[in-house]
Design an enzyme around this catalytic site. Structure first.
Site, short mmCIF file in Angstrom:
data_model
loop_
_atom_site.label_atom_id
_atom_site.label_comp_id
_atom_site.label_asym_id
_atom_site.label_seq_id
_atom_site.Cartn_x
_atom_site.Cartn_y
_atom_site.Cartn_z
N GLU A 69 0.82 -1.21 0.00
CA GLU A 69 0.00 0.00 0.00
C GLU A 69 0.85 1.26 0.00
O GLU A 69 0.63 2.18 -0.80
CB GLU A 69 -0.93 0.02 1.22
CG GLU A 69 -1.75 1.30 1.29
CD GLU A 69 -2.72 1.34 2.45
OE1 GLU A 69 -3.56 2.25 2.46
OE2 GLU A 69 -2.63 0.47 3.34
N ASP A 89 -0.72 -5.06 3.13
CA ASP A 89 -1.26 -3.87 3.78
C ASP A 89 -0.65 -3.84 5.18
O ASP A 89 -1.01 -4.66 6.03
CB ASP A 89 -2.79 -3.93 3.86
CG ASP A 89 -3.39 -2.60 4.29
OD1 ASP A 89 -2.64 -1.77 4.87
OD2 ASP A 89 -4.58 -2.36 4.05
N ILE A 91 -0.82 -1.75 7.74
CA ILE A 91 -1.84 -1.50 8.77
C ILE A 91 -3.17 -1.33 8.07
O ILE A 91 -3.44 -0.28 7.48
CB ILE A 91 -1.53 -0.24 9.62
CG1 ILE A 91 -0.20 -0.39 10.36
CG2 ILE A 91 -2.66 0.01 10.62
CD1 ILE A 91 0.15 0.81 11.24
N ASP A 92 -3.98 -2.37 8.09
CA ASP A 92 -5.33 -2.26 7.55
C ASP A 92 -6.21 -1.80 8.70
O ASP A 92 -6.46 -2.54 9.66
CB ASP A 92 -5.81 -3.60 7.00
CG ASP A 92 -7.14 -3.45 6.25
OD1 ASP A 92 -7.35 -2.38 5.65
OD2 ASP A 92 -7.94 -4.39 6.28
N THR A 94 -5.90 1.99 9.42
CA THR A 94 -5.04 3.08 9.91
C THR A 94 -5.83 4.07 10.75
O THR A 94 -5.35 4.54 11.80
CB THR A 94 -4.36 3.80 8.74
OG1 THR A 94 -3.53 2.87 8.05
CG2 THR A 94 -3.50 4.95 9.23
N ASP A 219 -6.02 -4.55 0.58
CA ASP A 219 -7.03 -4.71 1.64
C ASP A 219 -7.64 -6.11 1.64
O ASP A 219 -8.02 -6.62 2.70
CB ASP A 219 -8.17 -3.70 1.45
CG ASP A 219 -7.74 -2.26 1.56
OD1 ASP A 219 -7.03 -1.92 2.52
OD2 ASP A 219 -8.12 -1.46 0.68
#
Length: 280
Positions: A69, A89, A91-92, A94, A219
């Protein structure tokens, strides 16, 4: 031929390390920056975690490709080829992380021939490790997962998210879909604030369906495999086959629920993840 068990083991190990970084960062100053809009957020921790994962994978699998990402946000192309590719990802969720809302995931998918073969979603604040290998089932902390057996959408919980697009036309369509689904009526509509965890809730059997327009391949890559290996189904919001790059998804416990969601969703088409950059 890639050793998928070795890839799975490495993905789990690096996801745990990433989770430690995220948990430590929660007690520090979470410096927030904006990407595409005032509600599309990124933190230094997102960038740090992505670099940790990519560097670790490069050391063990130097020939593999990456879609990350934050790398894409920095200008790298988002292209899914037939080559072995890690889809990350860091930190899915954030916005959840920024607010210390307790659903934050590290999402790591591994694809070959444009098909996800390994999926790891680590809900690091809950310490729940969701894993899946194609044809080998889906698990949470080592326990097998199975989707709900509910076939009546009126007896279901549906999850969704509103995304970062605040264009009035898109917002109108999002709320039209939400109104249609609420009015069926369903038992409830929920949202964890992270696509990966929403999909794992479908796989765990406590949510019957999840839909969203505006998500990205990073994601949903890992979570999509967790859903399908738990016995669920995946499709586009128009009822066609899921395209990981289309930024549109339905994940459901069965085809009946998925097809009913198709009837209620007002679709629109955001730019694909693999669209060429727009000229200024």
């Amino acid at each position: 031929m890639a050793n998928l068990q070795s890839i799975m083991d490495h993905a789990v190990a690096v996801a745990r390390k990433a989770g430690e970084v995220v948990r430590e960062a929660l007690s520090d100053d979470r410096k927030v920056m904006m990407k595409s809009s005032a509600v599309d957020l990124v933190t230094q921790t997102d960038q740090k975690v992505e670099q940790l994962i990519i560097q670790s994978v490069k050391e063990k699998f130097p020939s593999h490709r990456f879609i990350g990402e934050e790398s894409v946000a920095a200008g790298e192309a988002c292209v899914l080829t037939d080559d072995p590719t890690w889809i990350i990802d860091p930190i899915d969720g954030t916005t959840n992380f920024v607010h210390a809302f307790p659903f934050v995931a590290i999402s790591i998918g591994f694809a070959m021939n444009k098909q996800v073969e390994v999926g790891v979603v680590y809900s690091c604040l809950e310490d729940k490790m969701f894993t899946a290998r194609r044809g080998k089932g889906a698990f949470c902390n080592g326990e097998p997962l199975a989707v709900s057996d509910q076939t009546d959408i009126q007896q279901s919980i549906i999850s969704t998210e509103f995304g970062a697009n605040r264009d009035p036309e898109a917002v109108d369509k999002i709320f039209c879909s939400l109104r249609n689904i609420l009015s069926l009526p369903v038992h409830g509509v929920r949202g964890a604030g992270t696509a990966a965890i929403n999909m794992c809730l479908v796989a765990s059997g406590c949510v019957e369906g999840y839909y969203e327009i505006g998500v990205h391949v990073w994601d949903i890559a890992a979570g999509s495999l967790v859903v399908s290996e738990a016995g669920g189904v995946l499709m586009d919001v128009d009822g066609g086959e899921l395209d990981l790059m289309s930024r549109r998804i339905i994940a459901a416990n069965n085809r009946s629920i998925a097809e009913r969601l198709v009837k209620e969703i007002t679709p629109f088409r955001p730019p694909r993840d693999d669209s060429p950059p727009q000229k200024l």
